[in-house]
Design a protein around this motif. Sequence first.
Motif, PDB file in Angstrom:
ATOM      1  N   GLY A  95      23.357 -64.566  -1.399  1.00 50.61           N
ATOM      2  CA  GLY A  95      24.572 -63.772  -1.512  1.00 50.61           C
ATOM      3  C   GLY A  95      25.324 -63.684  -0.187  1.00 50.61           C
ATOM      4  O   GLY A  95      24.812 -64.081   0.878  1.00 50.61           O
ATOM      5  N   ALA A  96      26.548 -63.146  -0.273  1.00 48.17           N
ATOM      6  CA  ALA A  96      27.337 -62.914   0.940  1.00 48.17           C
ATOM      7  C   ALA A  96      26.627 -61.899   1.831  1.00 48.17           C
ATOM      8  O   ALA A  96      26.771 -61.915   3.055  1.00 48.17           O
ATOM      9  N   ASP A 198      34.834 -62.094   5.355  1.00 55.29           N
ATOM     10  CA  ASP A 198      34.190 -61.947   4.050  1.00 55.29           C
ATOM     11  C   ASP A 198      35.299 -62.157   3.024  1.00 55.29           C
ATOM     12  O   ASP A 198      36.169 -61.313   2.855  1.00 55.29           O
ATOM     13  N   GLU A 199      35.261 -63.313   2.355  1.00 50.10           N
ATOM     14  CA  GLU A 199      36.368 -63.705   1.461  1.00 50.10           C
ATOM     15  C   GLU A 199      35.920 -63.732   0.000  1.00 50.10           C
ATOM     16  O   GLU A 199      36.440 -64.483  -0.821  1.00 50.10           O
ATOM     17  N   ILE A 200      34.952 -62.883  -0.306  1.00 47.46           N
ATOM     18  CA  ILE A 200      34.318 -62.923  -1.620  1.00 47.46           C
ATOM     19  C   ILE A 200      35.297 -62.646  -2.776  1.00 47.46           C
ATOM     20  O   ILE A 200      35.073 -63.090  -3.890  1.00 47.46           O
ATOM     21  N   TYR A 201      36.398 -61.941  -2.491  1.00 44.43           N
ATOM     22  CA  TYR A 201      37.376 -61.646  -3.558  1.00 44.43           C
ATOM     23  C   TYR A 201      38.582 -62.593  -3.507  1.00 44.43           C
ATOM     24  O   TYR A 201      39.654 -62.262  -4.009  1.00 44.43           O
ATOM     25  N   GLU A 202      38.419 -63.763  -2.890  1.00 39.16           N
ATOM     26  CA  GLU A 202      39.570 -64.646  -2.631  1.00 39.16           C
ATOM     27  C   GLU A 202      40.344 -65.041  -3.886  1.00 39.16           C
ATOM     28  O   GLU A 202      41.520 -65.382  -3.798  1.00 39.16           O
ATOM     29  N   HIS A 203      39.678 -65.008  -5.039  1.00 37.38           N
ATOM     30  CA  HIS A 203      40.375 -65.424  -6.264  1.00 37.38           C
ATOM     31  C   HIS A 203      40.955 -64.247  -7.039  1.00 37.38           C
ATOM     32  O   HIS A 203      41.556 -64.454  -8.093  1.00 37.38           O
ATOM     33  N   ASN A 228      31.319 -66.376   1.736  1.00 37.65           N
ATOM     34  CA  ASN A 228      31.735 -66.283   0.345  1.00 37.65           C
ATOM     35  C   ASN A 228      30.507 -66.335  -0.553  1.00 37.65           C
ATOM     36  O   ASN A 228      29.381 -66.470  -0.056  1.00 37.65           O
ATOM     37  N   SER A 229      30.734 -66.262  -1.844  1.00 39.05           N
ATOM     38  CA  SER A 229      29.618 -66.276  -2.787  1.00 39.05           C
ATOM     39  C   SER A 229      30.147 -66.539  -4.180  1.00 39.05           C
ATOM     40  O   SER A 229      31.357 -66.450  -4.425  1.00 39.05           O
ATOM     41  N   ILE A 230      29.230 -66.837  -5.098  1.00 39.16           N
ATOM     42  CA  ILE A 230      29.662 -67.038  -6.487  1.00 39.16           C
ATOM     43  C   ILE A 230      29.705 -65.722  -7.259  1.00 39.16           C
ATOM     44  O   ILE A 230      30.176 -65.681  -8.388  1.00 39.16           O
ATOM     45  N   GLY A 242      25.205 -67.245  -2.070  1.00 40.48           N
ATOM     46  CA  GLY A 242      26.391 -67.149  -1.224  1.00 40.48           C
ATOM     47  C   GLY A 242      26.301 -68.190  -0.124  1.00 40.48           C
ATOM     48  O   GLY A 242      25.382 -69.023  -0.121  1.00 40.48           O
ATOM     49  N   TRP A 243      27.239 -68.156   0.828  1.00 42.61           N
ATOM     50  CA  TRP A 243      27.198 -69.124   1.912  1.00 42.61           C
ATOM     51  C   TRP A 243      28.053 -68.673   3.082  1.00 42.61           C
ATOM     52  O   TRP A 243      28.906 -67.792   2.950  1.00 42.61           O
TER      53      TRP A 243
END
Length: 393
Positions: A95-96, A198-203, A228-230, A242-243
């Motif tokens: 995860g992130a 932390d760009e986890i909400y980028e979409h 980021n993360s899935i 994440g990554w």
Amino acid sequence: MKSLSHITESFTESVIREMTRSCDAAGGYNLSQGFPDFECPDELKEAAIRAIRDGRNQYPVTFGEPELRAAVCAKAARYNGLVADPGTDVTVTCGATEAMIATMKALINPGDEIVVFEPFYENYGPDAILSGATPRFVPLRGPDWSFDGDQLAAAFGPRTKAIVVNTPNNPTGKVFTRQELDQIAQLCLKWDAVAVTDEIYEHILYDGARHVSMATLPGMADRTVTINSISKSYSVTGWRVGWAIAARRLTERIRKVHDFLTVGAPTPFQHAAVVALGFPDAYYEALCRRYAEARTFLIDVLERAGFRCAAPRGAYYVMADYGALAERLGASDDTSFSRRLIETTRVATVPGSSFYSRAGNRTGQVRFCFCKRWETLRAVRDSFRERLLPGGE
Ligand code: GLN
């Protein structure tokens, strides 16, 4: 008995995750922890099952299965315009969350400072403490959650090792503009600091907001760690994949920390993540539409119930002023307000103070998330109507 670690004494357990436990115990509606209560796409379930059947059940390559690192780089090139080498610039993590703490551990020396915008996602506080960094907070001010450029500049100095930027932002819904990111980048270059984004909400974006990745700004590719993360984009928060993308010099260190912290993220889910990262644009468009509708619905429910809130431009949270409702519920601060709200309506939220370093429970705000089924959101509306509005509506 000898005393236990002083570090772990200095922070509390996560309030977000505690609220989920109270909510489950009350059989309530969980608008506290940001995870979807609906199913992920079937295609992803099938991909995970296939990976297990195909025997992908042993340790992965510690810093990430090659197929996933390749997919992460291809997607980052396509969506973010970011150039990264899967061989040297990517670390796949649990995860992130793990990406963030592994990055901090890889960067920080005693005496180093990190700049953090406040309010901030809960984990960054303990992350700073666990890595030994001293946080310097810069306020974001509602309703648009902008920051003061002079305050930001004053937070940087010779000890600044990094700045944490979460865009789109949890808990505020702010989407940092290109101009704001430029300002931050200038300070990173001036003070030789790293940007950890932390760009986890980028979409998850509304009203035409655009996501910009810090690593694409001039001079920033070598000094940005893009996390980021899935979890959020594909509604699989329990898969823990994440990554962190960063230049080789940084990635070498992050990989070492990651290797000894967790060895690797779950192998079959890494293979399923490759399928997720190949989804077409239409998938993200549908996700945004779904969340935009949920945002409108929840804001309407909150305003009718007596809360005041500004619409977020990204992510799936809304910070709401509870104002006059405090008296009605007999709540003296945001923590007691959250407790009384769950007792009265069975709706779980997160007290605003969880996102501040020293708010003393007096933010007057709670955070709601709206990544939930229509059924859940309607149940919240009905519960507020019945139990919060005097005499119903
Ligand atoms: N990001 C989610 C939130 O803010 C929670 C993540 C987590 O609990 N690991 O609610």
